[in-house]
Scaffold this active site. Structure first.
Site, PDB file in Angstrom:
ATOM      1  N   SER A 225       0.835  -1.185   0.000  1.00  0.00           N
ATOM      2  CA  SER A 225       0.000   0.000   0.000  1.00  0.00           C
ATOM      3  C   SER A 225       0.884   1.255   0.000  1.00  0.00           C
ATOM      4  O   SER A 225       1.709   1.414  -0.891  1.00  0.00           O
ATOM      5  CB  SER A 225      -0.946  -0.058   1.207  1.00  0.00           C
ATOM      6  OG  SER A 225      -1.981   0.861   1.072  1.00  0.00           O
ATOM      7  N   ASP A 452      -9.006  -4.340  -5.679  1.00  0.00           N
ATOM      8  CA  ASP A 452      -8.508  -3.570  -4.532  1.00  0.00           C
ATOM      9  C   ASP A 452      -9.281  -2.262  -4.375  1.00  0.00           C
ATOM     10  O   ASP A 452      -9.364  -1.467  -5.309  1.00  0.00           O
ATOM     11  CB  ASP A 452      -7.021  -3.269  -4.724  1.00  0.00           C
ATOM     12  CG  ASP A 452      -6.324  -2.873  -3.439  1.00  0.00           C
ATOM     13  OD1 ASP A 452      -6.870  -2.024  -2.706  1.00  0.00           O
ATOM     14  OD2 ASP A 452      -5.241  -3.412  -3.165  1.00  0.00           O
ATOM     15  N   HIS A 482      -7.632  -5.711  -0.171  1.00  0.00           N
ATOM     16  CA  HIS A 482      -6.491  -4.805  -0.296  1.00  0.00           C
ATOM     17  C   HIS A 482      -5.207  -5.614  -0.239  1.00  0.00           C
ATOM     18  O   HIS A 482      -4.852  -6.166   0.800  1.00  0.00           O
ATOM     19  CB  HIS A 482      -6.546  -3.791   0.846  1.00  0.00           C
ATOM     20  CG  HIS A 482      -5.520  -2.708   0.766  1.00  0.00           C
ATOM     21  ND1 HIS A 482      -5.212  -2.056  -0.401  1.00  0.00           N
ATOM     22  CD2 HIS A 482      -4.726  -2.146   1.725  1.00  0.00           C
ATOM     23  CE1 HIS A 482      -4.285  -1.137  -0.165  1.00  0.00           C
ATOM     24  NE2 HIS A 482      -3.973  -1.182   1.118  1.00  0.00           N
TER      25      HIS A 482
END
Length: 533
Positions: A225, A452, A482
């Site tokens: 991320s 996602d 995610h």
């Protein structure tokens, strides 16, 4: 959506939107490691780990075998001999000492997530890598034990997150902007000294000091991320120091703060649609009303409007508002494993009980069951505002709202208003978009997940393009949630493990398709793990 990937920006009640450097200059910095790779940092002194503190989210101390250390780095890299700050680290040593490769450094996202509190809890997911790597993570500057950014007190934060995040009248707009100003003033009063120095570029320079202190000639890195953005900036600054690196759940480096927020609105709406379609496909087993995914989504919009007019009981004396409900829905979309809780939470909220959605919202905001907040949201805001230049006044924000509503009936308006998180921030932002070009760097495996919500799939391709020819190697995961490696998908894990353990770069364009299990409704939720973006 309180902590972007979070690259969700956090400072306006929903604490959600994507925004996000340092006072140091950009550009490539080439280093020539000395023997042992410790050219700029003293070796670390490892010892027993304490229990996570309040800023890290609290909880029990890591189990036996984990070690912690502190590395001192310059507060301001423009003054390398000046004041220093501590960077807290944690590691678990490689199990096969004879075949040890070196250290594998993780950043799990946020920005603002504590690597020290996260890594021990998820280490089992990286068991194959621990065979030959020391697993290492850290609290980036401004986070946890590394000079944490602190803003409002716990009771103040309860009030802050209870406010209306989508004002409809001039009076509500004034209340919204006044509360944002009070929040920012609290950040300046309690943490003003470090606010200019918590940006991603400084954190990337800290990463290289960590590499040196670990004794590694190259940085072997796993960024998730926001950790992909940090990794990209590191590769730009220190291309020759990049070892084997993986970027998973990729932040689009071509997006401004506005573009990122709009992309997240679309991403969360896509994920919500996938959740709703799964519910429809299960027929009578689904607890939610609606014969199509669109009908379920429309019912959620009606629930939001109902909660805006009349909140329902949440946890303790707190009420579930539309802002808290939206936060909770977003939290559950980070992992397909949370879909059963989302289904249950929406069903219960429609019946007047908001405890489960509030628990999910609290998790995203970093609030524990005792009413204590970690500093994830404060750090998230500080890092985002130090990174991105954009500052939105009221008129500009309201002009953008129709585009956000069109992108997502459920999340758009919240993310649109959250663009004001950095308006009036005491530190100017460093960039429009980060520079991640890394000519000469070793291959970096870049993984995009088609489902996602927080880091939309398209960002992976953009990261590959911006890293430059011969650097980024794209891998696609056709799944939900995610990230990809943490899904347990054997195709993704085999590709990543083969590269990190054996140096075998997967073919560019590799596609892994998930075989998703059917979620089973959960009768009563246990503790919900915090998301890390």
């Amino acid at each position: 959506m309180s902590t972007n990937v979070l690259r969700l920006a956090g400072a306006v009640a929903l604490a959600g939107a994507l925004v996000a450097a340092s006072a140091c200059s950009g550009g490539e910095e080439r280093t020539t490691p000395r023997a042992g790779g410790t050219e700029g940092a003293a070796p670390l002194q490892w010892g027993e780990c304490p229990a996570p503190n309040a800023a890290q989210g609290g909880g029990a101390a890591p189990p036996k075998g984990w070690e912690c250390a502190t590395l001192h780095v310059p507060l301001d890299y423009a003054k390398p001999e000046g004041e220093t700050i501590p960077i807290a680290l944690i590691r678990a040593k490689a199990l096969d000492k004879d075949k040890r490769i070196g250290s594998l450094v993780f950043n799990f996202g946020g920005p603002g997530g504590s690597g020290i509190s996260t890594l021990p809890g998820v280490a089992k997911d990286y068991g194959a890598l621990r065979e030959r790597y020391d697993l290492v993570s850290f609290d980036p500057r401004g986070v946890g034990r590394s000079v944490p950014v602190l803003c409002e007190t716990d009771p103040q934060l309860d009030r802050y997150y209870a406010q209306d995040s989508t004002p409809d009248t001039p009076q509500e707009e004034k209340s919204f902007t006044d509360m944002a100003r009070r929040y920012q003033a609290a950040c300046k009063a309690r943490s003003g000294k470090v606010l200019p120095y918590v940006g991603t570029e400084n954190a990337a320079r800290d990463l290289d000091r960590i590499r040196q202190a670990l004794g590694d000639e190259k940085l072997n890195y796993f960024g998730i991320s926001y950790g992909t953005e940090l990794g990209g900036v590191y590769a730009h600054l220190f291309p020759k120091n990049v070892g084997r690196a993986v970027f998973d759940a990729v932040v689009d480096p071509t997006k401004t703060s506005e573009g990122g927020a709009l992309g997240q609105a679309k991403g969360f709406q896509l994920a919500l649609g996938n959740f709703a379609q799964d519910c429809v496909d299960r027929g009578d087993a689904c607890r939610l009303q609606g014969s199509t995914a669109k009908e379920i989504e429309d019912n959620i919009v009606r629930l939001q409007k109902s909660l805006a007019d009349k909140p329902i009981p949440g946890i303790g004396g707190r009420m579930l508002t539309d802002s808290a409900a939206t936060n909770g829905i977003a939290q559950a979309l980070y992992s397909q494993e949370l879909w059963p809780l989302l289904e249950q939470g929406i069903d219960e909220a429609e019946g007047g009980q908001g405890q489960l959605l509030m628990l999910l919202s609290d998790t995203l905001n970093g609030r524990d069951r005792n009413g204590r907040y970690s500093n994830i949201a404060a750090a998230n805001t500080a890092i985002n505002c130090a990174d991105f230049k954009d500052r939105y006044d009221l008129a500009r924000t309201k002009a953008k709202l129709p585009e956000f509503r069109a992108a997502s009936p459920v999340f758009g308006e919240f993310l649109g208003w959250a663009m004001m998180s950095c308006t009036g921030w005491p530190v100017a932002g460093a960039w429009e978009t980060p520079d991640v070009s890394a000519p000469g760097a070793a291959p970096i495996v870049v993984i995009g997940n088609t489902g996602d919500p927080a880091t939309p799939y398209e960002g992976a391709r953009k990261m590959v393009e911006r890293l430059g020819p011969g650097v980024g190697v794209e891998l696609t995961y056709e799944g939900q949630g995610h990230g990809a490696y943490n899904s347990g998908d054997p195709c993704v894990q085999q590709a990543v493990n083969s590269y990190l353990l054996d140096g075998k770069v997967p073919p560019a364009g590799t596609v892994c398709t998930a075989v998703a299990p059917t979620p089973t409704p959960t009768a009563s939720p246990g503790p919900v793990a915090a998301a890390a973006g």
